[in-house]
Design a protein around this motif. Structure first.
Motif, PDB file in Angstrom:
ATOM      1  N   UNK A   1       0.836  -1.194   0.000  1.00 57.60           N
ATOM      2  CA  UNK A   1       0.000   0.000   0.000  1.00 57.60           C
ATOM      3  C   UNK A   1       0.881   1.259   0.000  1.00 57.60           C
ATOM      4  N   UNK A   2       1.990   1.178  -0.730  1.00 61.39           N
ATOM      5  CA  UNK A   2       2.871   2.345  -0.831  1.00 61.39           C
ATOM      6  C   UNK A   2       3.841   2.493   0.331  1.00 61.39           C
ATOM      7  N   UNK A   3       3.793   1.557   1.298  1.00 62.01           N
ATOM      8  CA  UNK A   3       4.703   1.669   2.432  1.00 62.01           C
ATOM      9  C   UNK A   3       5.875   0.709   2.227  1.00 62.01           C
ATOM     10  N   UNK A   4       7.069   1.195   2.514  1.00 61.68           N
ATOM     11  CA  UNK A   4       8.259   0.369   2.329  1.00 61.68           C
ATOM     12  C   UNK A   4       8.328  -0.725   3.392  1.00 61.68           C
ATOM     13  N   UNK A   5       8.477  -1.990   2.946  1.00 65.82           N
ATOM     14  CA  UNK A   5       8.583  -3.080   3.926  1.00 65.82           C
ATOM     15  C   UNK A   5       9.809  -3.927   3.636  1.00 65.82           C
ATOM     16  N   UNK A   6      10.906  -3.264   3.279  1.00 62.24           N
ATOM     17  CA  UNK A   6      12.090  -4.021   2.878  1.00 62.24           C
ATOM     18  C   UNK A   6      12.768  -4.702   4.063  1.00 62.24           C
ATOM     19  N   UNK A   7      12.506  -4.224   5.256  1.00 62.14           N
ATOM     20  CA  UNK A   7      13.163  -4.831   6.413  1.00 62.14           C
ATOM     21  C   UNK A   7      12.341  -6.031   6.907  1.00 62.14           C
ATOM     22  N   UNK A   8      12.949  -7.223   6.913  1.00 59.28           N
ATOM     23  CA  UNK A   8      12.175  -8.368   7.404  1.00 59.28           C
ATOM     24  C   UNK A   8      11.957  -8.255   8.916  1.00 59.28           C
ATOM     25  N   UNK A   9      10.745  -8.560   9.383  1.00 64.61           N
ATOM     26  CA  UNK A   9      10.540  -8.531  10.839  1.00 64.61           C
ATOM     27  C   UNK A   9       9.839  -9.806  11.298  1.00 64.61           C
ATOM     28  N   UNK A  10      10.092 -10.149  12.542  1.00 55.72           N
ATOM     29  CA  UNK A  10       9.350 -11.220  13.186  1.00 55.72           C
ATOM     30  C   UNK A  10       8.495 -10.578  14.267  1.00 55.72           C
ATOM     31  N   UNK A  11       7.201 -10.789  14.163  1.00 61.26           N
ATOM     32  CA  UNK A  11       6.296 -10.180  15.134  1.00 61.26           C
ATOM     33  C   UNK A  11       5.952 -11.207  16.203  1.00 61.26           C
ATOM     34  N   UNK A  12       5.883 -10.736  17.437  1.00 62.49           N
ATOM     35  CA  UNK A  12       5.494 -11.641  18.510  1.00 62.49           C
ATOM     36  C   UNK A  12       4.023 -11.398  18.828  1.00 62.49           C
ATOM     37  N   UNK A  13       3.262 -12.484  18.808  1.00 66.19           N
ATOM     38  CA  UNK A  13       1.824 -12.366  19.022  1.00 66.19           C
ATOM     39  C   UNK A  13       1.401 -13.243  20.199  1.00 66.19           C
ATOM     40  N   UNK A  14       0.632 -12.676  21.111  1.00 69.68           N
ATOM     41  CA  UNK A  14       0.117 -13.441  22.249  1.00 69.68           C
ATOM     42  C   UNK A  14      -1.344 -13.800  22.034  1.00 69.68           C
ATOM     43  N   UNK A  15      -1.641 -15.086  22.195  1.00 70.55           N
ATOM     44  CA  UNK A  15      -3.025 -15.542  22.105  1.00 70.55           C
ATOM     45  C   UNK A  15      -3.407 -16.229  23.413  1.00 70.55           C
ATOM     46  N   UNK A  16      -4.695 -16.417  23.620  1.00 76.27           N
ATOM     47  CA  UNK A  16      -5.151 -17.085  24.840  1.00 76.27           C
ATOM     48  C   UNK A  16      -5.443 -18.552  24.556  1.00 76.27           C
ATOM     49  N   UNK A  17      -5.249 -19.360  25.565  1.00 78.76           N
ATOM     50  CA  UNK A  17      -5.576 -20.774  25.441  1.00 78.76           C
ATOM     51  C   UNK A  17      -4.325 -21.627  25.379  1.00 78.76           C
ATOM     52  N   UNK A  18      -4.426 -22.784  24.765  1.00 78.24           N
ATOM     53  CA  UNK A  18      -3.294 -23.699  24.727  1.00 78.24           C
ATOM     54  C   UNK A  18      -2.946 -24.045  23.295  1.00 78.24           C
ATOM     55  N   UNK A  19      -1.674 -24.285  23.077  1.00 83.94           N
ATOM     56  CA  UNK A  19      -1.176 -24.628  21.746  1.00 83.94           C
ATOM     57  C   UNK A  19      -1.651 -26.034  21.385  1.00 83.94           C
ATOM     58  N   UNK A  20      -2.404 -26.161  20.306  1.00 83.64           N
ATOM     59  CA  UNK A  20      -2.818 -27.494  19.879  1.00 83.64           C
ATOM     60  C   UNK A  20      -1.639 -28.181  19.183  1.00 83.64           C
ATOM     61  N   UNK A  21      -1.765 -29.505  19.006  1.00 85.65           N
ATOM     62  CA  UNK A  21      -0.632 -30.284  18.509  1.00 85.65           C
ATOM     63  C   UNK A  21      -0.140 -29.803  17.145  1.00 85.65           C
ATOM     64  N   UNK A  22      -1.072 -29.447  16.250  1.00 88.67           N
ATOM     65  CA  UNK A  22      -0.654 -29.079  14.898  1.00 88.67           C
ATOM     66  C   UNK A  22      -0.505 -27.577  14.696  1.00 88.67           C
ATOM     67  N   UNK A  23      -0.581 -26.831  15.790  1.00 91.27           N
ATOM     68  CA  UNK A  23      -0.587 -25.375  15.662  1.00 91.27           C
ATOM     69  C   UNK A  23       0.624 -24.865  14.884  1.00 91.27           C
ATOM     70  N   UNK A  24       1.803 -25.342  15.252  1.00 91.06           N
ATOM     71  CA  UNK A  24       3.018 -24.817  14.615  1.00 91.06           C
ATOM     72  C   UNK A  24       3.068 -25.161  13.129  1.00 91.06           C
ATOM     73  N   UNK A  25       2.547 -26.355  12.783  1.00 88.43           N
ATOM     74  CA  UNK A  25       2.503 -26.754  11.382  1.00 88.43           C
ATOM     75  C   UNK A  25       1.647 -25.759  10.587  1.00 88.43           C
ATOM     76  N   UNK A  26       0.482 -25.461  11.139  1.00 86.50           N
ATOM     77  CA  UNK A  26      -0.436 -24.558  10.452  1.00 86.50           C
ATOM     78  C   UNK A  26       0.186 -23.169  10.336  1.00 86.50           C
ATOM     79  N   UNK A  27       0.819 -22.710  11.409  1.00 86.81           N
ATOM     80  CA  UNK A  27       1.383 -21.362  11.367  1.00 86.81           C
ATOM     81  C   UNK A  27       2.624 -21.273  10.481  1.00 86.81           C
ATOM     82  N   UNK A  28       3.277 -22.411  10.258  1.00 88.45           N
ATOM     83  CA  UNK A  28       4.377 -22.395   9.297  1.00 88.45           C
ATOM     84  C   UNK A  28       3.829 -22.072   7.918  1.00 88.45           C
ATOM     85  N   UNK A  29       2.662 -22.650   7.614  1.00 87.97           N
ATOM     86  CA  UNK A  29       1.992 -22.343   6.340  1.00 87.97           C
ATOM     87  C   UNK A  29       1.622 -20.862   6.265  1.00 87.97           C
ATOM     88  N   UNK A  30       1.079 -20.366   7.353  1.00 81.63           N
ATOM     89  CA  UNK A  30       0.662 -18.957   7.383  1.00 81.63           C
ATOM     90  C   UNK A  30       1.881 -18.058   7.190  1.00 81.63           C
TER      91      UNK A  30
END
Lengths: 306, 310, 526
Positions: free
Chosen positions: C48-77
């Motif tokens: 949208x016209x904004x420069x995003x050349x710098x790669x970033x890793x964002x930390x996100x907090x969610x509630x609940x518990x990590x399901x068994x396949x969660x990391x697999x799915x988020x790797x896809x995301x």
């Protein structure tokens, strides 16, 4: 001169000081540094400001407690419950400990001692379920018996006057094993030659208990009493919350400072107000313990806490 | 009771007073023990009962619809639970030994009458039980300034030193006759030597008691793990189990918040929670109860001044 | 210790500097197939016209518990996010057992993270805003970094999220109905000659027959609390949202012209209900244990000790299904007791996502939210998992679960903050049973009759100015209010007088004045 005296003592006590140093450092780091957080009781806490840069708001955090109209009632309840717990538990635990040592049958002694420890492991959450099974109006064990006997049911959960007894019993039951161990250790530390001398003098067993065992347990008993008195304005939140829960009809009899504060702050998790309630309890405990400790040290300096 | 006294007691013809006392001790302790035992039996039975039976009939002395469902849930992943046990055992042993030594040494100094500043120091320690800054500053100290997130020290340090235990220990040491300590001094022991060679052997019951309390605190601690431990492989037993119950309750809450209706949700609904809580109590309590007799070994009366000679 | 932390930071910055400078994969999380974020490509990376050349890793907090396949799915995301936004998310969970304590500690402890789940009422929204934990989102900021969200989320949702003229969360967008329905035992309905329950009065009538004729089944068991909400619904009243008001402040939600905020104790309907409740309690409609029960809400219904369950439609359906599975002879069914009353849609701020005020990547965090919210592929991934493993696509944008014991689950991974009903798949049911059909019929009738918007539907009360009084009021309610609504407080008039006195002492008037003031200015501003 004075300074000299101090340096001299520093040198004289250097071994003591060295031995006590780890505990002093630990206490400074883990207790005295975080103690600065007490200022939160007088601040409007914000995340950006943190503990030190949040704006001051005077005594505003204390308002809710006195506005609730229950401040006096819950303070009174807290103290009365603690006094009853202290009295009842001390007598019960001392009795149990003394009688345990008097048991001749080693296996019975060991087994009963282990069994008494069991309630300590049952969390208050589970205790509340057990209590509900006992006291429920429709399905309760006690009302079941009353019905069988042709007597009327008792509605425990709306009869506040019964709750001091219920709470004292549950509290005693849960702490009897844990508490009596301390008295047991005190009895075990008593020099046995004193008993031998007494039995040669023809004292009977009851005289032996009242004239030797109990007086020699006193230092431990008094320390434990003082430690309990130091927490006399703090209610055992876990117990009150789990056994009474949201049952408002019992509050006149069962509401303590900690449960009132919890209810007040559940909707808006206000650190300042929580700190204020804690500070109120701390100050009252502090005044009480200073007085009681003074009394004890007049009676016998060795028994006092500090 | 030590051997001499019991032998002597047998020789003296037992009078009425002893018999009354014997009756009292068996009766009162029997009743108290029974009251303590019955609820625990109910907990054990409930842990072997089906969820529906508990909800329908409440607790009973015998399992209803006997099932191992709750335990199979607890031990779903045996390797994980074994590791959690390992973590807890390690923390408990390490923490108890270090804590007991620290508290005994400090209590010894505070009990020495010739140490003029002992009351000042006692007050210095005691004061911390009256006033504290609450959770926020403590948490900030542990994580931001000491950097103890995901570090076992975060589980060891908070419980290492308890003022209550310290003062109880001090009262026990006060009960040791001064003359014994003085005798050791004359024999040329230093303060530290006196403590290790003379005082500690006499303190066995007291050290067993305080050691037991420290060990229980470590064994039962899930709170610090909740605050500071994020990695699954570092979880101690109590926290691991605590999380399991919450997992199931979370599922239920999910169904509520989501409006549910999906197949996965329905299968989660029939999971055990009540019986699981009971099973967890049993799993956590079991090992400690089995260990308790070892602690009791130290509750032997038999200290006489005559027995200790320098 | 501090020194060590400092040197660690130094080393880390060096490493990042190195990585940013060289042409290798900028991200460990990215997979081999990720696009090259090399110097040349990166320079041209824009959103949208904004420069995003710098790669970033964002930390996100969610509630609940990590399901068994969660990391697999988020790797896809993350593959998709990497490609489009040069960003990846790293997710941490606050489990149910800890979120009450730890949520606020994250902010107090100065944890470095970017995104966090939040919700009004149950998910710390108002508190965290009051203490300045969230970043205030201006409309400009949203349209620059999340233009697609701006197109989807309706104005009313933004106004619900507004506290003191600022928006602090991106609310989710789905029409959930907040009102409850009643699950009833079909066999008992038949026995007493009912085919259907179509009004509140009829429901009470049926309860009366059960109370009189069924010694082992209580009409409501220990769960009479929900009845008052059915009554309010019937009267067209709703509660003002915001903290610590419980049901004390009401407004006439079905009449948009009526802008009064009513104090429950001044409303005749409240007194009527308390008298009704006392009468019903005395007749045994619910158990004397209602105040003390350790049961869960559904226990009585499932074990057969209670004839009804009052809850939201989804949850009621779940338990009615379960009851029918275990006891087919009960023929449990679901009823709407006020079918003619137009239904209100739940506040959209019941679930949402917020950005940490101290986040170092606020803009990128917003872009990632934009993607979660409006990219159908990612919406599917977060809510259902991986296609072909966890679910299968059906016609009409529906899905069916491939494995009921799935390791990911449906909507079980705290994806609720970005649910977007314009692209969300619905469940396909191959063989609907009677309950399924009834639920569908009820939902259709509701959707056909959504109540016109009332200005106060989007109003959230902020009690910061009267926090002491609000806290004091809170202490009174369990003791004097709840027993009254359950008919367990003895003489109703005396109990109401006592409640009034206690609330007055606690400072209810200041709370009421503050609510009125805020509501008026809100109405004036919208």
């Amino acid at each position: 001169m004075n300074k000299n005296g101090f340096l001299h003592k520093l040198k004289k006590y250097r071994v003591f000081l060295l031995m006590i140093l780890p505990a002093v450092i630990y206490t400074l780091v883990f207790s005295y540094i975080p103690m600065a957080g007490i200022v939160m009781a007088f601040k409007k806490y914000t995340y950006a400001g943190g503990i030190f840069n949040s704006p001051w708001n005077g005594l505003k955090n204390f308002e809710f407690f006195f506005k609730s109209g229950q401040a006096f009632l819950v303070t009174k309840n807290t103290v009365l419950y603690n006094l009853m717990f202290i009295a009842f538990n001390t007598v019960l635990q001392m009795t149990v400990a003394i009688l345990l040592t008097e048991m001749k049958n080693k296996h019975f002694r060991k087994i009963s001692q282990s069994v008494m420890f069991l309630p300590y492991f049952i969390s208050w959450v589970i205790v509340s379920v057990i209590a509900f099974n006992l006291l429920s109006y429709d399905y309760g064990f006690i009302n079941g018996i009353l019905t069988k006997l042709g007597l009327g049911k008792i509605n425990f959960y709306t009869t506040g006057a019964l709750w001091p007894f219920i709470l004292i019993l549950f509290n005693a039951w849960k702490s009897v094993g844990y508490g009596s161990v301390m008295y047991l250790a005190a009895i075990m530390g008593i020099d046995t030659s004193i008993y031998e001398a007494a039995s040669i003098d023809g004292a009977n067993v009851f005289q032996r208990i009242f004239k030797i065992t109990i007086p020699l347990m006193m230092p431990t008993v008094i320390i434990l009493l003082l430690l309990s008195v130091g927490g006399i304005f703090r209610g055992n939140f876990d117990m009150f919350y789990n056994l009474v829960g949201k049952n408002g009809t019992l509050y006149n009899y069962t509401d303590v400072i900690d449960t009132l504060t919890f209810r007040a702050l559940i909707a808006n998790n206000d650190f300042g107000m929580a700190a204020a309630a804690g500070f109120y309890q701390s100050v009252l405990c502090f005044i009480t313990i200073l007085l009681v400790n003074k009394l004890v040290s007049v009676y016998n300096k060795d028994y006092s806490l500090f | 009771m030590n051997e001499n006294t019991t032998a002597r007691a047998k020789r003296i013809k037992r009078g009425l007073d002893s018999r009354v006392l014997a009756f009292l001790s068996y009766f009162i302790n029997g009743v108290v023990a029974l009251f303590c035992l019955v609820p625990f039996i109910m907990v054990i039975s409930a842990s072997f009962s089906s969820e529906e039976a508990i909800k329908l009939n409440g607790f009973s002395l015998l399992p209803q619809n006997f099932t191992l469902e709750a335990y199979s849930t607890v031990f779903k992943e045996p390797s994980v639970i074994l590791r959690a046990y390992g973590v807890t055992i390690f923390l408990t042993i390490f923490g108890t030994v270090a804590g007991l030594f620290l508290q005994t040494m400090t209590a010894y100094v505070l009990s020495r009458k010739e140490f003029e500043w002992r009351n000042k120091f006692s007050f210095f320690f005691y004061f911390t039980t009256l006033f504290n800054g609450g959770l926020v500053p403590y948490f900030v100290l542990m994580t931001r300034y000491l950097g103890l997130k995901d570090n076992y020290l975060a589980l060891v340090l908070p419980l290492l030193f308890s003022v209550y235990n310290l003062l109880i220990m001090k009262s026990y040491i006060m009960g040791i006759p001064e003359s014994l300590i003085d005798a050791a001094k004359i024999d040329g022991c230093g303060e530290f030597g006196t403590m290790v060679k003379v005082v500690m052997p006499l303190l066995k019951p007291a050290m067993a008691t305080v050691g037991l309390f420290i060990a229980l605190a470590y064994w039962n601690d899930w709170y610090n793990a909740m605050l500071y431990i994020g990695k699954d492989e570092m979880q101690p037993l109590q926290y691991f189990l605590y999380e399991q119950v919450n997992n199931i309750e979370a599922y239920k809450r999910l169904v509520e918040s989501m409006g549910g209706g999906s197949t996965a949700a329905v299968s989660a609904m029939s999971m055990p929670t009540q019986s699981l809580k009971m099973a967890l109590t049993v799993v956590v309590t079991g090992p400690i109860i089995l260990l308790y007799p070892f602690v009791q070994r130290y509750f032997v009366q038999g200290i006489t001044i005559g027995a200790v000679k320098g | 210790m501090k020194k060590r932390v400092l040197s660690l930071i130094m080393i880390l910055t060096l490493i990042t500097a190195l990585f940013a400078g060289c042409g290798k994969n900028g991200n460990a999380v990215g997979t081999g197939k990720g696009t090259e974020t090399g110097g040349k490509d990166a320079a041209e990376k824009t959103f949208n016209g904004v420069d995003i050349s710098k790669p970033v890793t964002l930390k996100m907090y969610l509630l609940g518990d990590r399901t068994a396949d969660f990391d697999k799915v988020y790797a896809e995301i993350n593959k998709r996010l990497q490609e489009k936004l040069n960003a990846t998310v790293e997710v941490e969970f606050l489990s149910w057992s800890e979120h009450d304590k730890k949520y606020s500690l994250l902010f107090s402890g100065g944890e470095d993270f970017d995104l966090i789940f939040t919700a009004a009422g149950w998910g710390h929204y108002e508190n965290t805003v009051a203490m300045g934990g969230f970043y205030a989102l201006t409309k400009d900021f949203i349209s620059t970094y999340a233009p697609d969200i701006m197109k989807v989320v309706p104005e009313v949702a933004w106004s619900q999220a507004t506290i003191d003229d600022s928006i602090y969360m991106v609310p989710n967008y789905q029409n959930e109905f907040g009102n409850n329905v009643v699950g009833l035992r079909g066999d008992l309905l038949q026995k007493y000659g009912y085919n259907d329950i179509t009004s509140f009065d009829q429901l009470l009538e049926f309860y009366g027959k059960v109370a009189a004729g069924e010694p082992s089944v209580s009409p409501l068991g220990t769960q009479a609390g929900g009845l008052y909400y059915q009554y309010l619904l019937d009267k067209g009243m709703d509660t003002v949202s915001g903290t610590s008001t419980k049901e004390l402040f009401l407004y006439n939600t079905v009449n948009p012209e009526d802008k009064t905020i009513t104090y429950a104790l001044d409303w005749a309907g409240f007194t009527d209900y308390c008298k009704l409740a006392k009468d019903l309690y005395d007749k045994g409609y619910w158990s004397a244990d209602s105040l003390a029960t350790t049961e869960e809400r559904q226990d009585g219904f499932l074990s057969g000790t209670s004839a009804s369950l009052i809850w939201n439609i989804g949850t009621t359906e779940t338990y009615v299904d379960q009851a029918n599975k275990e006891h087919p002879e009960w023929k449990a069914q679901i009823f709407d007791t006020s079918p003619s009353v137009a239904k209100a849609v739940n506040a959209y701020i019941n679930n949402g996502m917020a950005i940490n005020a101290t986040s170092k990547n606020k803009e990128r965090a917003m872009m990632v939210l934009n993607e979660f919210y409006t990219n159908p592929e990612i919406q599917d991934l977060t809510s259902l998992g991986i296609e072909g493993t966890h679910w299968k696509a059906e016609a009409d944008n529906q899905y069916s679960v491939l494995d009921a014991e799935s390791n990911y689950g449906v909507d079980a991974n705290c994806n609720w903050g970005w649910v977007n009903m314009t692209i969300k798949r619905l469940e396909y049911k191959a063989n609907p049973d009677e309950v399924d059909n009834k639920v569908k019929a009820i939902k259709d009738s509701w959707n056909a009759n959504i109540k016109p918007e009332h200005i106060y539907d989007g109003f959230t009360f902020n009690n910061a100015n009267v926090s002491s009084q609000a806290a004091a009021v809170e202490t009174v309610l369990d003791q004097y209010y709840t027993p009254l609504v359950l008919g367990m407080a003895g003489d109703v008039d005396a109990a109401i007088a006592e409640l009034r006195k206690q609330l007055d002492n606690a400072g209810i008037q200041s709370v009421y004045d503050e609510i009125k003031k805020q509501a008026e200015s809100y109405a004036a501003g919208n």
